[in-house]
Design an enzyme around this catalytic site. Structure first.
Site, PDB file in Angstrom:
ATOM      1  N   THR A 195       0.835  -1.208   0.000  1.00 57.87           N
ATOM      2  CA  THR A 195       0.000   0.000   0.000  1.00 57.87           C
ATOM      3  C   THR A 195       0.867   1.254   0.000  1.00 57.87           C
ATOM      4  O   THR A 195       0.585   2.223  -0.726  1.00 57.87           O
ATOM      5  CB  THR A 195      -0.930   0.001   1.224  1.00 57.87           C
ATOM      6  OG1 THR A 195      -1.766  -1.149   1.169  1.00 57.87           O
ATOM      7  CG2 THR A 195      -1.799   1.247   1.257  1.00 57.87           C
ATOM      8  N   ASN A 227      -4.384 -11.542   2.999  1.00 55.52           N
ATOM      9  CA  ASN A 227      -3.971 -12.383   4.118  1.00 55.52           C
ATOM     10  C   ASN A 227      -5.168 -12.911   4.902  1.00 55.52           C
ATOM     11  O   ASN A 227      -5.192 -14.059   5.336  1.00 55.52           O
ATOM     12  CB  ASN A 227      -3.043 -11.567   5.032  1.00 55.52           C
ATOM     13  CG  ASN A 227      -2.071 -12.451   5.786  1.00 55.52           C
ATOM     14  OD1 ASN A 227      -2.467 -13.461   6.334  1.00 55.52           O
ATOM     15  ND2 ASN A 227      -0.804 -12.066   5.809  1.00 55.52           N
ATOM     16  N   CYS A 228      -6.155 -12.052   5.097  1.00 57.98           N
ATOM     17  CA  CYS A 228      -7.320 -12.422   5.914  1.00 57.98           C
ATOM     18  C   CYS A 228      -8.205 -13.465   5.235  1.00 57.98           C
ATOM     19  O   CYS A 228      -9.080 -14.046   5.869  1.00 57.98           O
ATOM     20  CB  CYS A 228      -8.152 -11.183   6.239  1.00 57.98           C
ATOM     21  SG  CYS A 228      -7.235  -9.949   7.192  1.00 57.98           S
ATOM     22  N   GLY A 272       2.346  -1.010  10.479  1.00 60.67           N
ATOM     23  CA  GLY A 272       1.744  -2.339  10.546  1.00 60.67           C
ATOM     24  C   GLY A 272       2.001  -3.081  11.834  1.00 60.67           C
ATOM     25  O   GLY A 272       2.277  -2.493  12.892  1.00 60.67           O
ATOM     26  N   TYR A 295      10.891   4.930   8.662  1.00 57.45           N
ATOM     27  CA  TYR A 295       9.506   4.863   9.105  1.00 57.45           C
ATOM     28  C   TYR A 295       9.109   3.394   9.255  1.00 57.45           C
ATOM     29  O   TYR A 295       9.681   2.518   8.601  1.00 57.45           O
ATOM     30  CB  TYR A 295       8.585   5.548   8.095  1.00 57.45           C
ATOM     31  CG  TYR A 295       8.755   7.042   8.016  1.00 57.45           C
ATOM     32  CD1 TYR A 295       7.827   7.900   8.585  1.00 57.45           C
ATOM     33  CD2 TYR A 295       9.853   7.608   7.359  1.00 57.45           C
ATOM     34  CE1 TYR A 295       7.975   9.286   8.509  1.00 57.45           C
ATOM     35  CE2 TYR A 295      10.018   8.972   7.285  1.00 57.45           C
ATOM     36  CZ  TYR A 295       9.075   9.812   7.861  1.00 57.45           C
ATOM     37  OH  TYR A 295       9.228  11.182   7.790  1.00 57.45           O
ATOM     38  N   SER A 345       1.452  -8.937  -2.842  1.00 61.02           N
ATOM     39  CA  SER A 345       0.210  -8.323  -2.380  1.00 61.02           C
ATOM     40  C   SER A 345      -0.926  -9.332  -2.468  1.00 61.02           C
ATOM     41  O   SER A 345      -1.386  -9.669  -3.561  1.00 61.02           O
ATOM     42  CB  SER A 345      -0.116  -7.087  -3.231  1.00 61.02           C
ATOM     43  OG  SER A 345      -1.282  -6.450  -2.764  1.00 61.02           O
TER      44      SER A 345
END
Length: 638
Positions: A14, A41-42, A282, A279, A38
């Site tokens: 993303t 996952n769920c 998640g 940075y 990409s």
């Protein structure tokens, strides 16, 4: 600007796409140690169970698709082994070519996610013990099921992934045993709400072992022997290990980035680490939870996606955009049930020593008079000082998602129970009631906060001294006969005024009904009749009976037969006169009154078949049948 990203999937992919949309000239390189950059996952458990039939539907974007559309340098099967903050370089191992190389960066994004916890216990390396984190894990499980046709599975851990695997393995035809170390499944919700899930799992013939740990695994001739800490064992053909995840922070720790108190990468409001050029986002990070005013671990896909957008914008435009934290809004499907939570649970607030009040309400997914209204149980948690909403939990069969979203917005915006009362919702009988269950939760909470009623919780009623208190069941006699709190006296709410002389004024009076409404009315009558020590059981008998029934077994639900498919195992059933009653959508005492009315009219040898959507109806049906001399032939759950 040269930007490197470690890890794909929800966060890294993303961020990469957002960076390209905002800057066509930036050099963007994404490293992913797996083959897929990409994917959903769920959705992995649902492919294993067959709900998602096509594997390709799990992939949000392919490597080629990413490269062609976004012009991003995607390097799969490339594992970042270390990075140097001073030199601003990362060391990469190219798995396919088996070579190492170094890449420099101007800005670095860490999106390494979380890894399944795999404790070092004997036998855990058995090839029939699986975890589910990524596509290769999914493929291994699916392939094993297809090739070996296992009949029995043990799932260890009752969290989101564990419960989703229970359902999907069940759908794949396996007998399931679920082992959970805690006294409940679904850690984000409280025990009283989880007990509804426990009952549903048992109704689906899942063997549920709570407060039970695993000591070791033993390979035996016909499977795996899962040895329990209590000394017993369970035999299975395969095991799913789902006891939780922990942030994958080894790279960050080795590089010298600061970690938080929970072991995740420490970031500021801009998602910037202790190094200004790096940075993180998640599941690997600790994020701010505004309810408890602390940073904590909340591994959810929704927050990761939002953080990725903010990180990309802050890298390109300077630190302008703040991530305001997450309240941990979550939802899961458990067979027919939907379970959702937002904000803090009572047990979390107790741990943080934050004062709060809990309130239970039970309603329906839509207007009860419209067909197929299904039960909806709600718990809200709020501040006793100002009514600020701190948490909400919803369990039901329909409409759970839209209710938790309403609660979540009020919590996220620092709203109160009064805001719940004023929520304007879309209403028509197929979708809601004129006063939505969310509104009702607010109305009940206001009554509590303004002392229009005093409440007692199901835990507290277990310790009531019967010599100092009188418990009044304000339901009908028929409901009382179905099941009641031990020692309770049945005085229906409509008889309260005429029977005041039966209630002592020098004792605590505890009133309850099915869900709390009639108990509230009875409490108001008593309080306005001079009784000063009156309490109403929050959530009524429905919450109480479910919470104390954690030891119920599937055999206890019906003396003779429980089936999921509705088939009656009786060859003579076609010869028996059967009266069918549709009590769906009715709440207590509706179904019980329909049962009694029709039972009083049938003849010896007749069969009565009743369809009910009230969750609590079946709990004490055995006792009622024994009391009236009826035989409970079957109880079917669908």
């Amino acid at each position: 600007m040269k930007i490197l990203i470690i890890g794909g999937v929800a966060g890294g992919a993303t961020a990469a796409a957002r960076l390209r949309r905002m800057d066509e000239n930036a050099q963007i390189i994404l490293f992913e140690r797996g083959e897929y950059v990409s994917y959903a996952n769920c959705g992995l458990p649902y492919y294993i169970g067959g709900t998602i039939s096509e594997r390709d539907r799990l992939f949000v974007q392919t490597v080629d698709g990413f490269i062609n559309r976004f012009n991003i340098d995607i390097r799969v099967r490339s594992e970042v082994t270390s990075f140097d903050l001073k030199d601003k370089t990362v060391k990469v191992h190219d798995i396919a070519a088996n070579r190492d190389y170094t890449e420099s960066y101007d800005k670095l994004i860490i999106s390494t996610g979380a890894e399944p916890i795999k404790p070092p216990m004997p036998g855990i390396e058995d090839s029939r013990i699986f975890s589910l984190r990524n596509v290769p894990d999914m493929d291994k499980i699916k392939s094993y099921i297809n090739q070996h046709k296992p009949q029995r599975a043990v799932v260890i851990g009752g969290g989101f992934i564990g419960l989703e695997m229970v359902e999907n393995l069940h759908d794949a035809g396996l007998d399931i045993t679920l082992i959970e170390k805690s006294n409940q499944v679904m850690a984000p919700i409280d025990f009283s709400m989880a007990s509804i899930v426990h009952r549903h799992l048992i109704q689906k013939n899942v063997s549920l072992l709570l407060e039970e740990g695993v000591a070791q695994f033993e390979s035996i001739e016909d499977g795996i022997n899962v040895v329990l800490e209590s000394g017993g064992s369970v035999t299975a053909d395969m095991v799913i290990l789902s006891i939780g995840v922990r942030p994958e922070v080894k790279l960050a720790k080795d590089a010298g980035l600061q970690l938080g108190s929970m072991g995740g990468i420490k970031v500021d409001d801009y998602m910037q680490t202790s190094d200004s050029s790096v940075y993180a986002l998640g599941d690997a990070t600790e994020v701010f939870n505004p309810i408890i005013n602390k940073h904590t671990l909340i591994p959810l896909a929704g927050p990761a996606n939002k953080q990725a957008r903010i990180v990309a914008d802050n890298i390109l435009e300077g630190n302008k955009y703040i991530y305001k934290g997450t309240i941990g809004t979550s939802i899961a499907k458990v067979f027919d049930l939907t379970v959702a939570a937002a904000g803090a649970s009572s047990k979390l607030l107790n741990r943080e020593k934050i004062e709060h009040i809990s309130s239970y309400t039970h309603g329906s997914s839509h207007a009860g008079y419209y067909p197929e209204a299904l039960p909806l149980s709600i718990k809200i948690i709020f501040s006793p000082e100002d009514g600020r909403l701190l948490g909400a939990q919803v369990v039901g069969y329909d409409g759970v998602d839209k209710r938790i979203d309403l609660f979540a917005q009020v919590i996220k915006n620092g709203g109160t129970i009064y805001d719940l009362q004023e929520i304007e919702h879309a209403y028509a009988p197929p979708y809601s009631s004129a006063k939505d269950p969310v509104n009702m939760a607010g109305f009940v909470a206001e009554n509590i906060l303004k002392r229009k009623v005093n409440i007692i919780q199901w835990r507290d009623i277990l310790n009531v001294d019967k010599a100092e208190a009188m418990i009044i069941d304000s339901r009908t006699k028929e409901e009382y006969d179905f099941g009641h709190i031990e020692g309770a006296i049945n005085i229906p709410v409509d008889e309260i005024r005429s029977r005041l002389n039966e209630m002592p004024r020098d004792k605590k009076i505890i009133v309850y009904c099915a869900v709390g409404l009639r108990g509230y009315i009875a409490s108001r009558i008593l309080m306005q009749s001079g009784y000063t020590n009156v309490y109403n059981l929050s959530g009524g008998y429905r919450t109480y009976s479910c919470a104390i029934a954690d030891n119920i077994t599937s055999e206890g639900l019906c003396d003779t037969l429980i089936k999921d498919d509705g088939e009656m195992e009786n060859k003579e059933s076609a010869m028996i006169k059967t009266i069918k009653i549709d009590a769906c959508g009715l709440q207590c005492p509706g179904p019980i009154m329909q049962l009694k009315k029709n039972y009083d009219e049938i003849n010896l040898g007749d069969r009565l078949e009743i369809s009910v959507t009230d969750q609590a109806f079946g709990e004490d049906l055995n006792g009622w049948c024994r009391m009236v001399g009826a035989k409970l032939v079957s109880m079917n759950n669908s």
